[in-house]
Design a protein around this motif. Structure first.
Motif, mmCIF file in Angstrom:
data_model
loop_
_atom_site.group_PDB
_atom_site.id
_atom_site.type_symbol
_atom_site.label_atom_id
_atom_site.label_comp_id
_atom_site.label_asym_id
_atom_site.label_seq_id
_atom_site.Cartn_x
_atom_site.Cartn_y
_atom_site.Cartn_z
ATOM 1 N N PHE A 1 8.426 2.962 1.918
ATOM 2 C CA PHE A 1 7.536 1.817 2.105
ATOM 3 C C PHE A 1 8.302 0.615 2.657
ATOM 4 C CE2 PHE A 1 5.713 -2.157 0.405
ATOM 5 C CZ PHE A 1 4.541 -2.157 1.126
ATOM 6 N N ASP A 2 7.777 0.056 3.734
ATOM 7 C CA ASP A 2 8.323 -1.162 4.323
ATOM 8 C C ASP A 2 7.140 -2.037 4.717
ATOM 9 O OD1 ASP A 2 9.461 -3.193 5.821
ATOM 10 O OD2 ASP A 2 10.768 -1.864 6.962
ATOM 11 N N PRO A 3 6.936 -3.157 4.029
ATOM 12 C CA PRO A 3 5.764 -3.993 4.305
ATOM 13 C C PRO A 3 5.786 -4.655 5.678
ATOM 14 C CG PRO A 3 7.231 -5.105 2.783
ATOM 15 C CD PRO A 3 7.773 -3.721 2.968
ATOM 16 N N LEU B 1 -6.365 -5.234 -0.532
ATOM 17 C CA LEU B 1 -5.773 -4.639 -1.731
ATOM 18 C C LEU B 1 -5.786 -3.113 -1.650
ATOM 19 C CD1 LEU B 1 -4.622 -4.912 -4.613
ATOM 20 C CD2 LEU B 1 -6.993 -4.969 -5.423
ATOM 21 N N VAL B 2 -6.900 -2.550 -1.243
ATOM 22 C CA VAL B 2 -7.004 -1.097 -1.094
ATOM 23 C C VAL B 2 -5.973 -0.599 -0.079
ATOM 24 C CG1 VAL B 2 -8.492 0.782 -0.278
ATOM 25 C CG2 VAL B 2 -9.410 -0.960 -1.830
ATOM 26 N N GLY B 3 -5.826 -1.302 1.020
ATOM 27 C CA GLY B 3 -4.855 -0.917 2.040
ATOM 28 C C GLY B 3 -3.428 -0.950 1.526
ATOM 29 N N TRP B 4 -3.083 -2.003 0.806
ATOM 30 C CA TRP B 4 -1.734 -2.099 0.242
ATOM 31 C C TRP B 4 -1.478 -0.959 -0.742
ATOM 32 C CZ3 TRP B 4 2.793 -4.993 0.209
ATOM 33 C CH2 TRP B 4 2.897 -5.950 1.213
ATOM 34 N N ILE B 5 -2.437 -0.696 -1.603
ATOM 35 C CA ILE B 5 -2.272 0.394 -2.576
ATOM 36 C C ILE B 5 -2.110 1.730 -1.848
ATOM 37 C CG2 ILE B 5 -3.467 1.724 -4.369
ATOM 38 C CD1 ILE B 5 -4.636 -1.015 -5.319
ATOM 39 N N ALA B 6 -2.895 1.952 -0.816
ATOM 40 C CA ALA B 6 -2.816 3.203 -0.058
ATOM 41 C C ALA B 6 -1.451 3.367 0.595
ATOM 42 C CB ALA B 6 -3.921 3.251 1.002
ATOM 43 N N VAL B 7 -0.953 2.321 1.230
ATOM 44 C CA VAL B 7 0.336 2.423 1.914
ATOM 45 C C VAL B 7 1.461 2.655 0.914
ATOM 46 C CG1 VAL B 7 2.017 1.194 3.346
ATOM 47 C CG2 VAL B 7 -0.396 1.035 3.878
ATOM 48 N N ILE B 8 1.434 1.934 -0.178
ATOM 49 C CA ILE B 8 2.476 2.113 -1.190
ATOM 50 C C ILE B 8 2.424 3.530 -1.759
ATOM 51 C CG2 ILE B 8 3.235 1.408 -3.492
ATOM 52 C CD1 ILE B 8 2.412 -1.490 -2.657
ATOM 53 N N ALA B 9 1.224 4.032 -2.022
ATOM 54 C CA ALA B 9 1.083 5.381 -2.571
ATOM 55 C C ALA B 9 1.512 6.450 -1.564
ATOM 56 C CB ALA B 9 -0.359 5.622 -3.011
ATOM 57 N N TYR C 1 3.524 6.092 1.141
ATOM 58 C CA TYR C 1 4.883 5.944 1.667
ATOM 59 C C TYR C 1 5.822 5.373 0.612
ATOM 60 C CZ TYR C 1 2.474 6.830 5.991
ATOM 61 O OH TYR C 1 1.695 7.408 6.967
ATOM 62 N N ARG C 2 5.629 5.774 -0.617
ATOM 63 C CA ARG C 2 6.380 5.248 -1.750
ATOM 64 C C ARG C 2 7.885 5.196 -1.482
ATOM 65 N NH1 ARG C 2 4.128 7.220 -7.024
ATOM 66 N NH2 ARG C 2 3.066 8.296 -5.380
ATOM 67 N N THR D 1 2.315 0.584 7.934
ATOM 68 C CA THR D 1 1.805 -0.463 7.043
ATOM 69 C C THR D 1 0.739 -1.337 7.688
ATOM 70 O OG1 THR D 1 3.959 -0.498 5.945
ATOM 71 C CG2 THR D 1 2.458 -2.318 5.469
ATOM 72 N N GLY D 2 1.077 -1.973 8.811
ATOM 73 C CA GLY D 2 0.151 -2.913 9.437
ATOM 74 C C GLY D 2 -1.171 -2.286 9.829
ATOM 75 N N VAL D 3 -1.107 -1.108 10.408
ATOM 76 C CA VAL D 3 -2.332 -0.447 10.881
ATOM 77 C C VAL D 3 -3.203 -0.017 9.699
ATOM 78 C CG1 VAL D 3 -3.231 1.557 12.133
ATOM 79 C CG2 VAL D 3 -1.316 0.243 13.075
ATOM 80 N N ILE D 4 -2.597 0.558 8.672
ATOM 81 C CA ILE D 4 -3.382 0.995 7.509
ATOM 82 C C ILE D 4 -3.981 -0.205 6.781
ATOM 83 C CG2 ILE D 4 -3.245 2.073 5.223
ATOM 84 C CD1 ILE D 4 -1.230 4.070 6.474
ATOM 85 N N VAL D 5 -3.182 -1.255 6.601
ATOM 86 C CA VAL D 5 -3.687 -2.460 5.928
ATOM 87 C C VAL D 5 -4.819 -3.074 6.738
ATOM 88 C CG1 VAL D 5 -3.060 -4.830 5.293
ATOM 89 C CG2 VAL D 5 -1.603 -2.931 4.589
#
Length: 121
Positions: A58-60, A44-52, A54-55, A66-70
């Motif tokens: 953002f590409d999941p 969850l923290v990773g998803w929030i960080a990536v979205i914030a 790379y708003r 995305t993958g590396v940060i998550v």
């Protein structure tokens, strides 16, 4: 985006379930939840960080960022949450968890990227 998040959640739960099974631990739902929650928190923290971060872009499905940060967030926050909650973080576990979570959370994105490129070619 929703399907990517669901895929990540399922893979983290599978990681926890396989780990519990490989150690002969009971398959009870409560035991699985105890094992999985630190990593789900990290996810969850990773998803929030990536979205914030790379708003606008953002590409999941992207491996990078995305993958590396998550993956890193799932591993690091998950291990920190395990420490705080009194669960083990032996080096061998950290290495295995890091490897399996990388294969799961980065691996499916790499496959999706290949499929996406072939579909648009």
């Amino acid at each position: 985006m929703t399907l990517a998040l669901v895929a990540d959640v399922i893979l983290v739960i599978v990681f926890a379930a396989v780990g519990r099974r490989s150690h002969g631990e009971a398959n009870a739902l409560a035991g699985l939840a105890t094992t999985a929650w630190p990593f789900l928190l990290g996810l969850l923290v990773g998803w929030i960080a990536v979205i914030a971060l790379y708003r606008d872009k953002f590409d999941p499905l992207l491996v990078l960022p995305t993958g590396v940060i998550v993956w890193l967030s799932t591993l690091v926050v998950g291990m920190l949450a395990r420490v705080v909650s009194g669960q083990g973080t032996a080096l061998s576990f950290v290495l295995v968890a890091g490897t399996v979570l990388a294969v799961f959370l980065i691996g499916w994105r790499a496959i999706a990227g290949v499929v996406r490129r072939r579909a648009t070619a």
